[in-house]
Write a protein that holds these residues in place. Sequence first.
Motif, PDB file in Angstrom:
ATOM      1  N   UNK A 176       0.818  -1.212   0.000  1.00  0.00           N
ATOM      2  CA  UNK A 176       0.000   0.000   0.000  1.00  0.00           C
ATOM      3  C   UNK A 176       0.849   1.257   0.000  1.00  0.00           C
ATOM      4  N   UNK A 177       2.063   1.177   0.548  1.00  0.00           N
ATOM      5  CA  UNK A 177       2.930   2.351   0.661  1.00  0.00           C
ATOM      6  C   UNK A 177       3.719   2.655  -0.608  1.00  0.00           C
ATOM      7  N   UNK A 178       3.762   1.727  -1.551  1.00  0.00           N
ATOM      8  CA  UNK A 178       4.565   1.919  -2.762  1.00  0.00           C
ATOM      9  C   UNK A 178       3.837   1.290  -3.946  1.00  0.00           C
ATOM     10  N   UNK A 179       3.396   2.097  -4.916  1.00  0.00           N
ATOM     11  CA  UNK A 179       2.644   1.552  -6.054  1.00  0.00           C
ATOM     12  C   UNK A 179       3.460   0.630  -6.954  1.00  0.00           C
ATOM     13  N   UNK A 180       4.788   0.632  -6.802  1.00  0.00           N
ATOM     14  CA  UNK A 180       5.631  -0.235  -7.618  1.00  0.00           C
ATOM     15  C   UNK A 180       5.942  -1.567  -6.939  1.00  0.00           C
ATOM     16  N   UNK A 181       5.312  -1.785  -5.779  1.00  0.00           N
ATOM     17  CA  UNK A 181       5.497  -3.056  -5.071  1.00  0.00           C
ATOM     18  C   UNK A 181       4.232  -3.889  -5.214  1.00  0.00           C
ATOM     19  N   UNK A 182       4.405  -5.135  -5.634  1.00  0.00           N
ATOM     20  CA  UNK A 182       3.284  -6.060  -5.724  1.00  0.00           C
ATOM     21  C   UNK A 182       3.629  -7.315  -4.925  1.00  0.00           C
ATOM     22  N   UNK A 183       2.600  -8.019  -4.494  1.00  0.00           N
ATOM     23  CA  UNK A 183       2.790  -9.237  -3.705  1.00  0.00           C
ATOM     24  C   UNK A 183       2.288 -10.431  -4.508  1.00  0.00           C
ATOM     25  N   UNK A 184       3.156 -11.402  -4.751  1.00  0.00           N
ATOM     26  CA  UNK A 184       2.784 -12.618  -5.460  1.00  0.00           C
ATOM     27  C   UNK A 184       2.039 -13.567  -4.517  1.00  0.00           C
ATOM     28  N   UNK A 185       1.355 -14.548  -5.066  1.00  0.00           N
ATOM     29  CA  UNK A 185       0.703 -15.545  -4.208  1.00  0.00           C
ATOM     30  C   UNK A 185       1.737 -16.323  -3.393  1.00  0.00           C
TER      31      UNK A 185
END
Length: 235
Positions: A82-91
Amino acid sequence: MRTRIIVCGHGTTSHTGRSAIASLVNAVRRHAGGPEVVDAFFDVQQPSLADVVAETSGPRVIVPLLLHHDVSTAGRLAAVAADDPLVRVAPAMGPDWVLAEIGVRRLIEAGARPSDTIVMVAPEADGPRALADISKAARLLSAVWGGPVHVGVVDGVGTPVEDALDVARAHNQRVVVSMYALASGQGASAIGRLGADVVTAPLLGAGAPDARLVTLALERAEVLSFPGEVGSATR
């Protein structure tokens, strides 16, 4: 800009467990192709996930080395993303057919026989979603093994492991515990002290990690893409 892969798991005080996790991360790094692969930890070990995210930039995908849903780590992952739009979380890594296949390999290595009563034991289930994941993992293991698999949990919700073992012993066959843990650690050690006839090794055993685990981690990283990025995380 290529995606950086952050492989993140629970830390451990076990030297064997630390070596196993490091071997997995190194193997992912060797097979990733172009992206940089770094490690991070939710707890116990350093660097922490928050520090790694803060010290890096550009598109990043976090691959959680988790075998089932975990409320605490899910909250941390959501906060970081939520704090960084360039961070995503994989399954998370599990449950998955790959883990079931490796679980059967561990059963065979431990000397399990078709006549044995199998109990999959997880160190912890902190809620209904975690228990659902563990139950699914047991069903997958059962399908690959070709026989019934009972479920027990050392700590948290679900059938207490002592009860699961009592039920298993009622079949008057050897009781084999399939350890649903990624690597050696406090939870895995607790499973090893259960008093079953046979206890398997964790999914990450000694030596080089199973190539299927490496592929699974990279597949998890591939699931997500970022705006403006061409191709997957591993191309």
